[in-house]
Design a protein around this motif. Structure first.
Motif, PDB file in Angstrom:
ATOM      1  N   ASN A   1      -7.784  22.363  29.868  1.00 49.18           N
ATOM      2  CA  ASN A   1      -6.773  23.346  30.272  1.00 49.18           C
ATOM      3  C   ASN A   1      -6.864  23.669  31.762  1.00 49.18           C
ATOM      4  OD1 ASN A   1      -5.720  23.515  27.699  1.00 49.18           O
ATOM      5  ND2 ASN A   1      -6.965  25.270  27.135  1.00 49.18           N
ATOM      6  N   LYS A   2      -8.095  23.781  32.283  1.00 51.54           N
ATOM      7  CA  LYS A   2      -8.270  24.053  33.702  1.00 51.54           C
ATOM      8  C   LYS A   2      -7.736  22.908  34.542  1.00 51.54           C
ATOM      9  CE  LYS A   2     -11.884  27.100  35.209  1.00 51.54           C
ATOM     10  NZ  LYS A   2     -13.247  27.258  35.644  1.00 51.54           N
ATOM     11  N   MET A   3      -7.998  21.695  34.111  1.00 48.79           N
ATOM     12  CA  MET A   3      -7.515  20.535  34.850  1.00 48.79           C
ATOM     13  C   MET A   3      -5.991  20.483  34.829  1.00 48.79           C
ATOM     14  SD  MET A   3      -8.913  16.592  34.577  1.00 48.79           S
ATOM     15  CE  MET A   3      -8.979  16.699  32.829  1.00 48.79           C
ATOM     16  N   GLN A   4      -5.396  20.761  33.689  1.00 51.49           N
ATOM     17  CA  GLN A   4      -3.936  20.757  33.588  1.00 51.49           C
ATOM     18  C   GLN A   4      -3.326  21.827  34.489  1.00 51.49           C
ATOM     19  OE1 GLN A   4      -1.834  18.779  32.077  1.00 51.49           O
ATOM     20  NE2 GLN A   4      -3.349  17.486  31.080  1.00 51.49           N
ATOM     21  N   SER A   5      -3.911  23.025  34.478  1.00 49.47           N
ATOM     22  CA  SER A   5      -3.358  24.095  35.321  1.00 49.47           C
ATOM     23  C   SER A   5      -3.568  23.790  36.800  1.00 49.47           C
ATOM     24  CB  SER A   5      -3.980  25.442  34.950  1.00 49.47           C
ATOM     25  OG  SER A   5      -5.362  25.454  35.238  1.00 49.47           O
ATOM     26  N   GLY A   6      -4.679  23.151  37.159  1.00 48.03           N
ATOM     27  CA  GLY A   6      -4.907  22.760  38.545  1.00 48.03           C
ATOM     28  C   GLY A   6      -3.892  21.730  39.015  1.00 48.03           C
ATOM     29  N   ILE A   7      -3.593  20.771  38.158  1.00 46.71           N
ATOM     30  CA  ILE A   7      -2.595  19.761  38.494  1.00 46.71           C
ATOM     31  C   ILE A   7      -1.223  20.404  38.647  1.00 46.71           C
ATOM     32  CG2 ILE A   7      -1.374  17.747  37.582  1.00 46.71           C
ATOM     33  CD1 ILE A   7      -4.064  16.834  36.407  1.00 46.71           C
ATOM     34  N   GLN A   8      -0.880  21.304  37.725  1.00 48.77           N
ATOM     35  CA  GLN A   8       0.413  21.998  37.803  1.00 48.77           C
ATOM     36  C   GLN A   8       0.524  22.796  39.099  1.00 48.77           C
ATOM     37  OE1 GLN A   8       3.017  22.294  35.520  1.00 48.77           O
ATOM     38  NE2 GLN A   8       2.169  20.816  34.080  1.00 48.77           N
TER      39      GLN A   8
ATOM     40  N   LYS B   1       3.121  22.183  42.207  1.00 47.85           N
ATOM     41  CA  LYS B   1       4.005  23.259  42.657  1.00 47.85           C
ATOM     42  C   LYS B   1       3.903  23.437  44.168  1.00 47.85           C
ATOM     43  CE  LYS B   1       6.888  26.531  41.651  1.00 47.85           C
ATOM     44  NZ  LYS B   1       8.234  26.202  41.240  1.00 47.85           N
ATOM     45  N   GLN B   2       2.667  23.372  44.710  1.00 49.49           N
ATOM     46  CA  GLN B   2       2.492  23.500  46.155  1.00 49.49           C
ATOM     47  C   GLN B   2       3.138  22.328  46.891  1.00 49.49           C
ATOM     48  OE1 GLN B   2      -1.709  23.884  46.726  1.00 49.49           O
ATOM     49  NE2 GLN B   2      -1.730  26.069  46.254  1.00 49.49           N
ATOM     50  N   VAL B   3       2.995  21.128  46.348  1.00 47.58           N
ATOM     51  CA  VAL B   3       3.620  19.963  46.974  1.00 47.58           C
ATOM     52  C   VAL B   3       5.137  20.100  46.940  1.00 47.58           C
ATOM     53  CG1 VAL B   3       3.996  17.474  46.693  1.00 47.58           C
ATOM     54  CG2 VAL B   3       1.690  18.400  46.574  1.00 47.58           C
TER      55      VAL B   3
END
Length: 126
Positions: free
Chosen positions: A50-57, A61-63
């Motif tokens: 879940n942490k990895m998924q939220s980090g990717i999201q 979003k920043q990109v």
């Protein structure tokens, strides 16, 4: 009298009461340890996933915001460079002028306009 048939040697011959108690104790202590380890592993795996998924999201979003900002900046510069924009009008005036005095002032103003184009565009705060 009733006699037990002990033809097939089972573990009873090798297992005394002391050994049986030790085996039962080991099994009863290993089963909870293994089950706790499996539950902990699955919990940690799901948390990290879940942490990895939220980090990717978050990174995507920043990109996306950075790309939108870059496109907005390019749009602003292209509108300034267009014929109807500030620099386009001054360039048209410079090319269509006949008097030398106006011709000298216009390159200075066009240099200022090109310097303004190089300045960063103020960003709005989200």
């Amino acid at each position: 009298m009733f006699r037990l048939n002990r033809q097939s040697p089972f573990l009873y011959d090798y297992l005394t009461l002391k050994r049986r108690i030790i085996i039962i104790f080991l099994i009863s202590s290993i089963i909870p340890f293994v089950s706790i380890a499996l539950i902990s592993y699955s919990t940690i795996y799901s948390i990290l996933n879940n942490k990895m998924q939220s980090g990717i999201q978050s990174n995507l979003k920043q990109v996306e915001l950075s790309l939108e900002n870059t496109i907005s900046n390019l749009n602003h510069v292209s509108q300034q460079m267009a014929f109807e924009g500030t620099v386009g009008k001054k360039l048209d005036q410079y090319l269509s002028t006949d008097s030398p005095s106006n011709g000298r002032r216009l390159p200075e103003s066009s240099r200022m306009s090109s310097a303004l184009l190089r300045l960063p565009i103020p960003r709005s705060v989200w």
